[in-house]
Design an enzyme around this catalytic site. Sequence first.
Site, PDB file in Angstrom:
ATOM      1  N   HIS A 126      -9.377   1.594   1.005  1.00  0.00           N
ATOM      2  CA  HIS A 126      -8.989   1.039  -0.284  1.00  0.00           C
ATOM      3  C   HIS A 126     -10.209   0.849  -1.163  1.00  0.00           C
ATOM      4  O   HIS A 126     -11.289   0.474  -0.686  1.00  0.00           O
ATOM      5  CB  HIS A 126      -8.245  -0.281  -0.095  1.00  0.00           C
ATOM      6  CG  HIS A 126      -6.866  -0.110   0.452  1.00  0.00           C
ATOM      7  ND1 HIS A 126      -6.359  -0.895   1.464  1.00  0.00           N
ATOM      8  CD2 HIS A 126      -5.888   0.774   0.133  1.00  0.00           C
ATOM      9  CE1 HIS A 126      -5.117  -0.506   1.738  1.00  0.00           C
ATOM     10  NE2 HIS A 126      -4.812   0.509   0.935  1.00  0.00           N
ATOM     11  N   GLU A 129     -12.385  -2.273  -1.062  1.00  0.00           N
ATOM     12  CA  GLU A 129     -12.717  -2.727   0.295  1.00  0.00           C
ATOM     13  C   GLU A 129     -13.941  -2.003   0.833  1.00  0.00           C
ATOM     14  O   GLU A 129     -14.040  -1.694   2.020  1.00  0.00           O
ATOM     15  CB  GLU A 129     -11.504  -2.525   1.215  1.00  0.00           C
ATOM     16  CG  GLU A 129     -10.282  -3.326   0.781  1.00  0.00           C
ATOM     17  CD  GLU A 129      -9.076  -3.142   1.690  1.00  0.00           C
ATOM     18  OE1 GLU A 129      -9.215  -2.486   2.751  1.00  0.00           O
ATOM     19  OE2 GLU A 129      -7.987  -3.648   1.343  1.00  0.00           O
ATOM     20  N   HIS A 271     -10.165  -2.559   7.352  1.00  0.00           N
ATOM     21  CA  HIS A 271      -9.729  -2.938   6.011  1.00  0.00           C
ATOM     22  C   HIS A 271     -10.245  -4.351   5.731  1.00  0.00           C
ATOM     23  O   HIS A 271     -10.849  -4.996   6.586  1.00  0.00           O
ATOM     24  CB  HIS A 271      -8.201  -2.925   5.912  1.00  0.00           C
ATOM     25  CG  HIS A 271      -7.586  -1.567   5.924  1.00  0.00           C
ATOM     26  ND1 HIS A 271      -7.156  -0.924   4.782  1.00  0.00           N
ATOM     27  CD2 HIS A 271      -7.322  -0.706   6.945  1.00  0.00           C
ATOM     28  CE1 HIS A 271      -6.652   0.256   5.088  1.00  0.00           C
ATOM     29  NE2 HIS A 271      -6.739   0.415   6.405  1.00  0.00           N
ATOM     30  N   GLU A 330      -8.704  -6.336   9.842  1.00  0.00           N
ATOM     31  CA  GLU A 330      -8.825  -6.898   8.492  1.00  0.00           C
ATOM     32  C   GLU A 330     -10.028  -7.842   8.472  1.00  0.00           C
ATOM     33  O   GLU A 330      -9.948  -8.990   8.887  1.00  0.00           O
ATOM     34  CB  GLU A 330      -7.548  -7.646   8.106  1.00  0.00           C
ATOM     35  CG  GLU A 330      -6.319  -6.761   7.993  1.00  0.00           C
ATOM     36  CD  GLU A 330      -6.256  -5.976   6.683  1.00  0.00           C
ATOM     37  OE1 GLU A 330      -7.179  -6.120   5.859  1.00  0.00           O
ATOM     38  OE2 GLU A 330      -5.276  -5.231   6.501  1.00  0.00           O
TER      39      GLU A 330
END
Length: 360
Positions: A126, A129, A271, A330
Amino acid sequence: MRAYTVQKGDTIRKVAVKFGIRPFDLILFNRQIMNEKSYIYPGEVLEIPAITKALTLQNAHFQCLCEYGPTDLDWDVKSLQENYRDYISTHFLSINTMGQSVLSHPLYSFKIGSGKKEIFYSGGWHANEWLTSKFLMTFIEELLHHYKNKQRWHGYELKDLFQKVTLYIVPLVNPDGVELVQQGIYPEHPMYKEVLTINKGCTEFDHWSSNIRGVDLNHQWPAGWEIEADESPQQPWPRHYSGTAPLTEPEARAVYDFTRSHNFSHVLAFHSQGQVIYWGYRGYEPAESKEMVERLSLVSSYVPVHTAESDGGYKDWFIQETGRPGFTIEVGVGTNPLPLSSFSEIWSNNVLLALEGLIL
């Protein structure tokens, strides 16, 4: 005082670090810059103040002093090729391109080791990110440094490990999007009109996570794609748009082909943010995934979560397609893009996770 012409990929922080000055000094002598978060564009001329002594950066390696994007990755690739040419010649290390982005940025893949067991790490999916790309590149550099110096690293014996394992890393899946978030849009940009249309005329891009065509690369996968697409924006969007079909985007297709051409035992997709590890998908995950995620949690302090209650992700597709373990990590906590200061937490909580991922 000297003049500097802004290059592609530059930011205020990058230019300040390059000349050993503070971002504040750059803003002070260039009144057209509103604040430290302002964009600077290729071709723009900046005044660089004269300094008597450059800033001394203490322990800078494990800090993130400025943004990390595709031009920085290009530089790191050249540096690794120069510093580890002996390892490239013996095929312990190889650096290749597995494809190109929409705007023809190379999608780099790194291969480390000679073992039969193949493992895959990826990041920079992303646009906002990019700290995941910084983490993976720092991990590669440190791993190679310790291997070259025949040093154990946090208790892991690298020589023995890489006789059993071959690690593949794609640190930056979405270079076009990352560059957009960091440098913004300008009339000479090849997709200037298209990007402004997608962003409804707004010229700020911190919220942008898609690729340059407004497609979310982690909603592109043929694992419940129709479900995700029905519940997401129906046209190109700064985030969450799944595209007109699975795998329409060259970045997603490159990762797909790369994955299909290897025999990965498991995959880790990095991520941000949340400090959690997603490890399941609709019951397709194998039984060993639970024990594996518990080990990753113990060395990172991140919380295992069975499912993200979403579809269309790379990890989802890998689990469904192969029946093998896949994990979405994450990193960090906050609002993307996470602040530079987050890198210390990301590094300290994920370096052991990345090492443990090699012996799962």
